[in-house]
Design a protein around this motif. Structure first.
Motif, PDB file in Angstrom:
ATOM      1  N   LYS A 157       4.536   8.054   1.252  1.00 51.58           N
ATOM      2  CA  LYS A 157       3.839   7.050   2.036  1.00 51.58           C
ATOM      3  C   LYS A 157       4.582   5.718   1.908  1.00 51.58           C
ATOM      4  CE  LYS A 157      -0.376   5.796   0.839  1.00 51.58           C
ATOM      5  NZ  LYS A 157      -1.845   5.782   0.665  1.00 51.58           N
ATOM      6  N   ASP A 172      -4.029   0.570   0.823  1.00 53.76           N
ATOM      7  CA  ASP A 172      -2.995   1.569   0.531  1.00 53.76           C
ATOM      8  C   ASP A 172      -2.019   1.049  -0.521  1.00 53.76           C
ATOM      9  OD1 ASP A 172      -3.151   4.012   2.519  1.00 53.76           O
ATOM     10  OD2 ASP A 172      -3.696   2.238   3.667  1.00 53.76           O
ATOM     11  N   SER A 198       3.590   2.698   1.517  1.00 55.65           N
ATOM     12  CA  SER A 198       3.126   1.842   0.425  1.00 55.65           C
ATOM     13  C   SER A 198       3.685   2.311  -0.916  1.00 55.65           C
ATOM     14  CB  SER A 198       1.598   1.810   0.377  1.00 55.65           C
ATOM     15  OG  SER A 198       1.067   3.115   0.233  1.00 55.65           O
ATOM     16  N   ASP A 199       3.911   3.610  -1.072  1.00 60.21           N
ATOM     17  CA  ASP A 199       4.536   4.122  -2.303  1.00 60.21           C
ATOM     18  C   ASP A 199       5.984   3.639  -2.409  1.00 60.21           C
ATOM     19  OD1 ASP A 199       2.235   5.520  -2.960  1.00 60.21           O
ATOM     20  OD2 ASP A 199       2.931   7.406  -2.055  1.00 60.21           O
ATOM     21  N   SER A 220      -1.343   2.717  -4.255  1.00 62.25           N
ATOM     22  CA  SER A 220       0.026   3.060  -4.673  1.00 62.25           C
ATOM     23  C   SER A 220       0.385   2.327  -5.955  1.00 62.25           C
ATOM     24  CB  SER A 220       1.022   2.707  -3.565  1.00 62.25           C
ATOM     25  OG  SER A 220       0.811   3.494  -2.412  1.00 62.25           O
TER      26      SER A 220
END
Length: 556
Positions: free
Chosen positions: A2, A29, A4-5, A33
């Protein structure tokens, strides 16, 4: 992964260990994360402005960008004062701000505003992430621009829909950047000016406490044998115990070191920011035509009272090294120092004696000089104080002189009330083994008092000394000077600081005699969390100092 990760992985690659902030729905999000990160701690604050001040002090002390976070709309507007302060005080800070989905940015929509345009004047660079593919480049650029001299604020806006995208990418690794060396002809021209002068003096500014510049400055001072004056934010660049030190400039235009500049025929301005102290306040004789050498990371600002004869634009430590090397080659070590610092001995002694006046005064409310003398007895040379903005700041600036750089932080570019308390939390997190104390006025302290809870919750032993006079004291002082002792109504009421501390479930005391301050300070630093000490202060000393020094020329 993702998007945001990936953003969090980029922050980890930059060496981020803490983020100060107040999240919102649009950061959801990102926050989930972040929760999965084993390297970054999120410090939940009670106000976005306080979060920015924490990041400001953290970045100023470590040299690595402090990071703060807010949601969109009112979160950003709350963040802005702290960001403006960091940017004008040359603190590296990266702000991460939330934003609504990109499919509603073009129209009237709940909490949506053009945050990037709003932060543009108070930052070095600001950018919205419009695609997950841009995350690695935007984050790397944000840190690079923020930390590059002169450091300041960058802002990254992260819309909520972009945070949810899927992306296959990896962070860009930071790389070491070497700053440019000085032009040899500029070094030669500066040396020529110095050798042909009769009474040169050094003005050491904010830049001299960064990037090892202090070490090179101290060598130059020894080689030249001349006096050095520091600005409010240049404290400790040369030790106040050094015989070359003529202490801190910036209060009265008739102060001892202002008169020393008047007598000089050459000012060597090193790492000097004009926002610290206007050149019109010190370059005031001979029509402002004093000879000036400007040594800094960037070219001189254009100002009719600051027109350098020579500009050395380079890495500050490198430029001072080159200047020292050229001086030795030109004169030989046996011919150095070039001038005799003993000629400044009487001036230094007179100023030192005036600085020590009232250090042992037993009267109550306490004299400002006595408060600061007692603080010095409790703190070590490497411990840190932070001054808020108000009448107390003027006393800290003039009276609290330092042995080492980055041991006294003063907001003097943007001059922001409310900086010191949250800033002290950031400072303590940067250097947990040092004593950290904030000196506040009773007005500025209550502007960010809510983040005492942040310090309590995290068990952070910061000590806040609050000078009590029940007025906007610096405004009163300025009005008294300008209007022959007259001033507007500036009074307000205060809480009892023992009761205030008790309500936060922390230690606090409001002292009732001068002899109680040192024991209170010692007790405060033994606590497992924060502590407050209320100190009634006798500000009749303000006008006495004005009468002694002449016009108060410092910027509020």
């Amino acid at each position: 992964m993702k998007a945001s990760d990936l953003f969090i992985k980029c922050l980890e690659e930059e060496g981020v260990t803490r983020i100060f902030g107040v999240p919102g729905e649009e950061n959801a999000d990102f926050m989930i994360s972040l929760k999965q990160s084993k390297k970054i701690e999120f410090v939940l604050c009670r106000h976005e402005q306080a979060a920015a001040f924490m990041a400001d002090a953290y970045g100023r002390l470590t040299g690595k960008a402090g990071v703060c976070l807010s949601t969109l709309g009112p979160g950003v507007t709350n963040l802005m004062t702290g960001l403006a302060d960091a940017n004008m005080d040359r603190s590296p800070v990266v702000a991460i701000i939330g934003q609504g989905s990109t499919n509603r940015l073009h129209k009237e929509s709940h909490q949506i505003m053009d945050s990037i345009s709003m932060v543009h004047p108070i930052s070095k660079w600001a950018q919205t992430i419009l695609s997950a593919e841009n995350i690695t480049e935007v984050v790397r650029k944000a840190f690079k621009v923020s930390e590059t001299e002169k450091p300041g604020v960058t802002v990254v806006e992260f819309p909520e829909d972009i945070a949810k995208e899927e992306i296959d990418d990896k962070p860009i690794q930071p790389s070491l950047i070497r700053r440019p060396a000085a032009d040899n002809r500029a070094i030669e021209a500066a040396l020529e000016l110095i050798m042909n002068s009769k009474n040169p003096i050094i003005l050491a500014g904010n830049g001299t406490i960064r990037k090892r510049a202090s070490n090179r400055l101290r060598i130059l001072v020894e080689n030249l044998g001349i006096g050095v004056i520091n600005t409010f934010m240049g404290k400790g660049s040369v030790s106040s115990e050094d015989k070359h030190s003529l202490f801190t400039i910036g209060l009265g235009s008739g102060d001892y070191n202002n008169l020393a500049i008047d007598e000089s025929d050459l000012v060597i301005a090193i790492g000097y920011d004009l926002v610290e102290y206007s050149p019109s306040a010190w370059n005031r004789l001979e029509g402002g035509n004093k000879k000036i050498i400007h040594i800094d990371y960037t070219p001189a600002e254009v100002d009719r009272d600051y027109l350098p004869n020579v500009e050395i634009v380079a890495d500050l430590a490198g430029a001072l090294y080159q200047l020292n090397k050229a001086l030795i080659e030109k004169k030989g070590r046996n011919e150095l120092p070039l001038f005799n610092i003993k000629t400044r001995g009487k001036l230094r002694q007179e100023m030192a004696e005036h600085l020590d006046k009232n250090n042992n005064d037993e009267s109550f409310p306490m004299k400002p000089q006595r408060v600061l003398a007692d603080v010095k007895k409790v703190l070590g040379k490497d411990d840190i104080i932070l001054s808020d903005v108000g009448a107390h700041k003027m006393w800290v600036a003039r009276e609290y002189n330092c042995t080492n750089p980055n041991t006294c932080l003063i907001s003097n570019g943007f001059c922001t009330m409310g900086f010191a308390l949250p800033g002290s939390i950031g400072a303590k997190m940067a250097f947990p083994d040092k004593k950290v104390l904030s000196i506040n006025g009773d007005a500025g302290f209550l502007m960010n008092v809510q983040d005492l809870e942040t310090a309590v919750r995290n068990g952070i032993n910061v000590v806040a000394v609050v000078w009590l006079d029940g007025e906007y004291g610096l405004i009163k002082w300025k009005q008294q000077v300008q209007f022959e002792g007259n001033h507007s109504d500036l009074k307000f009421a205060n809480p009892n600081f023992y009761d205030l501390a008790k309500s936060f479930n922390m230690w606090g005391k409001q002292i009732e005699s001068a002899e109680q301050l040192i024991p209170a300070l010692k007790e405060a630093f033994k606590q497992k969390g924060p502590a407050i000490i209320g100190v009634p202060v006798d500000y009749s000393e303000n006008m006495k100092l004005t009468q002694h020094l002449g016009k108060v020329s410092a910027i509020i």
